[in-house]
Design a protein around this motif. Sequence first.
Motif, mmCIF file in Angstrom:
data_model
loop_
_atom_site.group_PDB
_atom_site.id
_atom_site.type_symbol
_atom_site.label_atom_id
_atom_site.label_comp_id
_atom_site.label_asym_id
_atom_site.label_seq_id
_atom_site.Cartn_x
_atom_site.Cartn_y
_atom_site.Cartn_z
ATOM 1 N N ARG A 42 0.691 -1.128 0.230
ATOM 2 C CA ARG A 42 0.098 0.008 0.076
ATOM 3 C C ARG A 42 0.804 1.188 0.146
ATOM 4 O O ARG A 42 0.622 2.136 -0.620
ATOM 5 C CB ARG A 42 -0.892 0.022 1.263
ATOM 6 N N GLU B 57 0.550 3.925 -2.865
ATOM 7 C CA GLU B 57 0.170 5.189 -2.715
ATOM 8 C C GLU B 57 1.281 6.389 -3.327
ATOM 9 O O GLU B 57 1.088 7.294 -3.953
ATOM 10 C CB GLU B 57 -0.023 5.490 -1.288
ATOM 11 N N LYS C 39 1.094 6.619 -7.078
ATOM 12 C CA LYS C 39 0.126 7.418 -7.381
ATOM 13 C C LYS C 39 0.269 8.727 -7.160
ATOM 14 O O LYS C 39 0.056 9.636 -8.002
ATOM 15 C CB LYS C 39 -1.288 7.070 -6.526
ATOM 16 N N ARG C 40 1.031 9.093 -5.984
ATOM 17 C CA ARG C 40 1.338 10.565 -5.766
ATOM 18 C C ARG C 40 2.311 11.124 -7.030
ATOM 19 O O ARG C 40 2.482 12.296 -7.377
ATOM 20 C CB ARG C 40 2.134 10.844 -4.542
#
Length: 94
Positions: A16, A20, A23-24
């Motif tokens: 995760r 994440e 994605k950032r």
Amino acid sequence: MASKAVRQGALWAGLRQLEEGFKRLGLEYIPSAGNFVTVRVGDAKRIYDKLLRDGVIVRPIAGYGMPEHLRVTVGLPEHNARFLDALARALGKG
């Protein structure tokens, strides 16, 4: 030694954390259920070389027909954070 459930929980948390971070950074990745994740970084050879100079070891996978991707092993939270910081710098986003 940590129980299997604890190790699996740490793995999922690490996945995760990496997802994440990708994605950032606006990066595509291949969802994983294992201890590594594959991320598309563009010129993977150039990014690999920059990461290596920064002391971060990942696996380029051009030999598997994926010249824009790197394979990243899920690590401890501090290792994942160090990788994501180095990746942002290598991409010119950090």
